[in-house]
Design a protein around this motif. Structure first.
Motif, short mmCIF file in Angstrom:
data_model
loop_
_atom_site.label_atom_id
_atom_site.label_comp_id
_atom_site.label_asym_id
_atom_site.label_seq_id
_atom_site.Cartn_x
_atom_site.Cartn_y
_atom_site.Cartn_z
N ILE A 176 1.54 -6.45 -7.40
CA ILE A 176 2.05 -5.21 -6.78
C ILE A 176 1.65 -5.17 -5.31
O ILE A 176 2.44 -4.79 -4.44
CB ILE A 176 1.51 -3.98 -7.54
N ALA A 177 0.41 -5.57 -5.02
CA ALA A 177 -0.07 -5.54 -3.63
C ALA A 177 0.71 -6.50 -2.76
O ALA A 177 1.01 -6.19 -1.60
CB ALA A 177 -1.56 -5.90 -3.60
N ASP A 178 1.07 -7.67 -3.28
CA ASP A 178 1.84 -8.62 -2.51
C ASP A 178 3.26 -8.12 -2.24
O ASP A 178 3.84 -8.36 -1.18
CB ASP A 178 1.91 -9.97 -3.24
N ARG A 179 3.82 -7.43 -3.22
CA ARG A 179 5.21 -6.99 -3.08
C ARG A 179 5.32 -5.70 -2.27
O ARG A 179 6.21 -5.56 -1.42
CB ARG A 179 5.84 -6.79 -4.47
N TYR A 180 4.45 -4.73 -2.57
CA TYR A 180 4.61 -3.40 -1.98
C TYR A 180 3.50 -3.01 -0.99
O TYR A 180 3.63 -1.98 -0.33
CB TYR A 180 4.68 -2.34 -3.09
N GLY A 181 2.45 -3.79 -0.90
CA GLY A 181 1.41 -3.49 0.06
C GLY A 181 0.12 -3.00 -0.57
O GLY A 181 0.10 -2.49 -1.69
N ARG A 182 -0.97 -3.17 0.18
CA ARG A 182 -2.29 -2.78 -0.32
C ARG A 182 -2.44 -1.27 -0.45
O ARG A 182 -3.03 -0.77 -1.40
CB ARG A 182 -3.38 -3.31 0.62
N ARG A 216 -4.57 -14.77 -1.98
CA ARG A 216 -5.71 -13.85 -2.09
C ARG A 216 -5.50 -12.77 -3.14
O ARG A 216 -6.34 -12.57 -4.02
CB ARG A 216 -6.02 -13.20 -0.73
N ALA A 217 -4.42 -12.03 -3.04
CA ALA A 217 -4.23 -10.91 -3.96
C ALA A 217 -4.11 -11.39 -5.40
O ALA A 217 -4.72 -10.81 -6.32
CB ALA A 217 -3.00 -10.11 -3.55
N MET A 218 -3.34 -12.45 -5.63
CA MET A 218 -3.14 -12.93 -7.00
C MET A 218 -4.43 -13.53 -7.57
O MET A 218 -4.79 -13.28 -8.72
CB MET A 218 -2.03 -13.99 -7.02
N ALA A 219 -5.12 -14.33 -6.76
CA ALA A 219 -6.36 -14.95 -7.23
C ALA A 219 -7.43 -13.89 -7.51
O ALA A 219 -8.16 -13.98 -8.50
CB ALA A 219 -6.87 -15.94 -6.19
#
Length: 485
Positions: free
Chosen positions: A95-101, A421-424
């Motif tokens: 979600i963070a990668d797609r829509y932002g932190r 980063r976000a996924m890991a």
């Protein structure tokens, strides 16, 4: 790329002389105070994380009595939050990668608020378990997004200290939740007694979470999106402005480096980005998972979840046991402050090694004392060794709080490349919550066999963690995020 007045390209921040690299000629000079405030806002997710997981402590007995729940069902209702944490962490990265932190922060705040309302007005134990799971989704998401965002918004020379704010917020949230529970019970007389508007006190314990949830959601509206995410979405002007205001350095060079490290990300999204040849994941992801698991497998949450009952079982009065629990919570806060002071001076890896050795010694003492103590009325009688066990347990918390507690979150936020980063971090945080669940649910069974066995298991994992850190953990102190492989 920018140049110095002499026409030479400026060195990277990692090669700058000691001090604030943003003060070098030709570099942007952000306000450190402003960067700290932004990082602290993101770390509020950690406060909610700690508050939500601890607020159940004062309510659990009253909840069981109110709903007539069996020990197993009550335990499941409590553990449901941990299951939600693992799920929330698992999906937060995508979600963070797609829509932002920032949007993940909003979603976490909404989940916290909904959980608080649902739990406070729950009508059955299963209903409560569901709302606890919803709260867990928020906790899991916050546990991923806070370290990632703080790492991406911080200059390298401050990143360790600012990343440690996550753990400081967590332990402060735990402490405040215990204080709120205590204050509410002091006002009503018992968690089962009615307080305001005829609602039982235990319900107000859950409803109190609304206040920090709203604060988190509203403050998240005031902070900028991560510059790394903005570059990923090709919003380069916005990214440059955020870098200029909060990170500093040669902004054009940073943008170029971020673009280079993100190259190819658009072609591979989601969990595909962290796949590798070793058991299906990239080696660096396994290191992150290992850090998360070892942080939990040395038994820290046994101290926080079961300490009151544990100290009563070995001879301390209920009042003294509760006092010890509060002292332990304060100790954890103070030692996290020590970590904040040391992490950018000593480095991440040395602190982890020191922590592993210290935890190994303290846990070994506890295992020995509990394992050799005579059993009286079904519990080990420590006798004159009781104070030694008390000191060993609190020194163990000191070693954890000054090292593995905050440093793991710092490393998880900075050790992965921009592309993964976000996924890991999602996978590593999910592993951490599953490890937490495993330790928390197996401790009662292990302690039934013997507390010496339980602490012996944690001692073993502390010992193994020493070699894990030496062999697999790389130092990240002072390195730019774009240098991470």
């Amino acid at each position: 790329m920018g140049t110095t007045p002499g026409g030479q390209p400026p060195p990277s921040e990692s090669s700058q002389p000691p001090g604030n690299p943003a003060q070098q000629i030709g570099y942007a000079t952000p306000s450190t105070g402003r960067t700290v405030l932004v990082a602290a806002t993101a770390a509020l997710g950690g406060f909610l994380f700690g508050y939500d997981t601890a607020v159940i402590n004062g309510a659990v007995k009253a909840v069981g009595e109110n709903f007539g729940a069996s020990a197993f069902v009550l335990g499941f209702a409590v553990a449901a939050a941990l299951i939600g944490c693992a799920i929330g962490a698992w999906f937060a990265g995508a979600i963070a990668d797609r829509y932002g932190r920032i949007r993940v922060m909003w979603l976490a705040a909404i989940a916290f608020a909904i959980s608080a309302l649902g739990s406070g007005f729950s009508f059955s134990i299963w209903d409560l378990a569901f709302w606890r799971l919803v709260g867990g989704l928020g906790v899991g998401a916050a546990s991923v997004i806070a370290p990632a965002y703080i790492a991406e918004i911080s200059p390298a020379y401050l990143r360790g200290r600012l990343g440690s704010l996550q753990q400081l917020a967590i332990v402060t949230g735990i402490f405040v939740a215990l204080l709120v529970d205590y204050a509410l019970v002091a006002g009503s007389g018992s968690a089962s007694d009615p307080l305001w508007f005829g609602l039982d006190t235990w319900r107000w314990m859950f409803l109190s979470l609304i206040v920090p949830a709203l604060a988190y959601g509203l403050l998240a509206l005031t902070i900028p999106e991560s510059p790394r995410h903005l570059v990923q979405k090709e919003q380069l002007a916005k990214a440059a402005e955020v870098l200029r205001r909060f990170v500093g350095g040669d902004v054009d060079a940073k943008i170029t480096e971020i673009i280079r490290t993100l190259r190819g990300k658009s072609e591979r999204t989601g969990f595909v980005t962290i796949r590798g040849p070793k058991l299906g994941l990239l080696p660096i992801v396994w290191v992150g998972i290992g850090l998360s698991v070892f942080q939990q497998f040395t038994g820290i949450n046994v101290i926080f979840y079961y300490s009151s009952a544990l100290w009563q079982a070995v001879g301390f009065s209920e009042q003294n046991a509760l006092a010890i629990t509060v002292i332990t919570s304060v100790t954890n806060i103070l030692t996290t402050v020590i970590a904040i002071a040391l992490v950018d001076r000593i480095g991440r890896k040395p602190l982890l090694v020191i922590g592993s050795i210290g935890q190994f010694v303290c846990l070994g003492v506890l295992a020995l004392l509990f394992g050799t103590a005579p059993i009286v009325n079904g519990a080990p009688d420590l006798g004159s060794a009781g104070p030694i066990a008390l000191v060993a347990a609190n020194v163990y918390v000191v070693f954890f709080g000054a090292t593995w507690g905050p440093v793991v979150w710092v490393l998880l936020g900075e050790m992965f490349s921009n592309k993964i980063r976000a996924m890991a971090l999602s996978v590593a945080a999910a592993a951490q919550w599953l490890a937490n669940f495993a330790i928390s649910t197996t401790f009662p069974a292990l302690s039934d066999v013997g507390l010496g066995l339980a602490y012996g298991v944690y001692t073993f994992f502390a010992f193994v963690s020493i070699f894990f850190v030496f062999k697999y953990v790389k130092e990240t102190k002072g390195r730019e995020l774009e240098e991470m492989a």
